[in-house]
Enzyme design. Structure first.
Site, PDB file in Angstrom:
ATOM      1  N   HIS A 128      23.500   8.486  18.369  1.00 38.76           N
ATOM      2  CA  HIS A 128      24.422   7.755  19.238  1.00 38.76           C
ATOM      3  C   HIS A 128      25.699   7.343  18.502  1.00 38.76           C
ATOM      4  O   HIS A 128      26.419   6.468  18.969  1.00 38.76           O
ATOM      5  CB  HIS A 128      23.719   6.534  19.829  1.00 38.76           C
ATOM      6  CG  HIS A 128      22.480   6.861  20.586  1.00 38.76           C
ATOM      7  ND1 HIS A 128      22.496   7.549  21.790  1.00 38.76           N
ATOM      8  CD2 HIS A 128      21.173   6.640  20.291  1.00 38.76           C
ATOM      9  CE1 HIS A 128      21.258   7.716  22.208  1.00 38.76           C
ATOM     10  NE2 HIS A 128      20.433   7.182  21.329  1.00 38.76           N
ATOM     11  N   PRO A 173      27.881  -7.557  25.582  1.00 36.08           N
ATOM     12  CA  PRO A 173      28.393  -8.522  24.617  1.00 36.08           C
ATOM     13  C   PRO A 173      29.452  -9.421  25.253  1.00 36.08           C
ATOM     14  O   PRO A 173      30.316  -8.963  25.997  1.00 36.08           O
ATOM     15  CB  PRO A 173      28.992  -7.641  23.525  1.00 36.08           C
ATOM     16  CG  PRO A 173      28.213  -6.375  23.612  1.00 36.08           C
ATOM     17  CD  PRO A 173      27.940  -6.184  25.071  1.00 36.08           C
ATOM     18  N   GLU A 174      29.365 -10.696  24.970  1.00 36.67           N
ATOM     19  CA  GLU A 174      30.312 -11.660  25.521  1.00 36.67           C
ATOM     20  C   GLU A 174      31.345 -12.023  24.463  1.00 36.67           C
ATOM     21  O   GLU A 174      31.324 -11.502  23.345  1.00 36.67           O
ATOM     22  CB  GLU A 174      29.561 -12.885  26.038  1.00 36.67           C
ATOM     23  CG  GLU A 174      28.561 -12.528  27.144  1.00 36.67           C
ATOM     24  CD  GLU A 174      27.948 -13.734  27.816  1.00 36.67           C
ATOM     25  OE1 GLU A 174      28.541 -14.834  27.750  1.00 36.67           O
ATOM     26  OE2 GLU A 174      26.863 -13.595  28.419  1.00 36.67           O
TER      27      GLU A 174
END
Length: 287
Positions: free
Chosen positions: A104, A2-3
């Site tokens: 998860h 992710p940016e």
């Protein structure tokens, strides 16, 4: 990974849900993520009220009334989900399929008011740490970061100064978090195409006018991505199942072989591997 726009999307989605709430219980379902959790991590979080959320580069910052700040990095596949009334959703109005989540879910924070925050990470490359709020800028993960690309300290003069004498490719220089914080592969490709600059030219060759144009395009592409809700990862999906909006507006990223979008160019988008990452650009108009 992710940016900046994706992390900012998470921050904006999380803030109205958790700011001012108290962490009632903490459940850690494993001893670590990328790194071990801090000593007495659950105990230090329990009972703490959460203040106004922040972001530095790709880090989420959750200040606590205890005088510490929870630093969260999403890594490659980290997600923050909220659960209210038995309904679970990914922040930024993105949704996972319910059946993919449970195995998860690694950290669960039960907050006052019946809200539960879940950190979900398939690859476990993300991490959490605690740092004194009044000394946050000296934290090892924060201290050497460059200016925020949407902040006042990011301007053409800064780029010219930090790139002076550097022979490294321009794209690599922009990805150096010590020079500019938060930029990532996708949006650098986009900004360089908009600026008409080759990802391969030496960083030191940037002229004053080119630096000003590049700063402007970096700001523009990040703002557009934030407004669209972020779109880096293919399993980010909206309520109707569609992918993130901005993903469909990329000019060059993922568009190998398509016509260059620059008016009058006539070139085609190429894909090459640069420093282990895919670089998408037009060899005709990006010089």
């Amino acid at each position: 990974m992710p940016e900046l726009p994706e992390v900012e999307t998470v921050r904006r989605g999380l803030a109205p849900v958790i700011e001012g709430r108290t962490i009632v219980t903490v459940e850690l379902r494993r001893p670590d993520l990328r790194f071990p959790f801090p000593d007495r991590f659950a105990q230090r979080l329990t009972g703490a009220m959460i203040g106004p959320l922040g972001r530095r580069a790709k880090y989420l910052l959750l200040p606590l009334a205890t005088g510490e700040t929870l630093i969260l990095h999403l890594g490659m596949s980290g997600r923050v989900l909220i659960e209210t009334g038995g309904e679970r959703q990914q922040l930024g109005e993105f949704h996972h399929e319910q059946g993919r989540l449970a195995a998860h879910d690694h950290v669960l924070l039960q907050l006052s008011g019946g809200v539960r925050v879940i950190y979900h990470d398939v690859r476990r490359f993300g991490f959490m740490r605690l740092a004194p709020t009044d000394a946050l800028e000296t934290d090892p993960f924060i201290a050497e970061l460059g200016p925020e690309p949407l902040g006042n300290a990011f301007h053409a003069e800064h780029l010219l100064k930090v790139f002076a004498g550097r022979a490294v490719p321009l794209k690599s220089a922009l990805l150096d978090q010590k020079k500019v914080a938060g930029l990532g592969n996708i949006y650098v490709c986009e900004a360089l195409n908009r600026s008409g600059l080759s990802p391969y030219r030496a960083a030191r060759s940037l002229t004053a006018s080119e630096a000003a144009r590049l700063v402007s395009e970096i700001r523009a592409v990040l703002r557009e991505a934030i407004a669209a809700g972020g779109s880096t990862l293919r399993d980010f999906r909206h309520e109707d199942g569609s992918l993130g909006y901005f993903q469909h507006s990329f000019r060059v990223y993922g568009r190998e072989g398509e016509a260059c979008p620059m008016p009058g160019c006539g070139g085609a988008i190429e894909r090459q591997v640069q420093s282990g990452r895919s670089t998408f650009f037009c060899a005709i108009c990006q010089i």
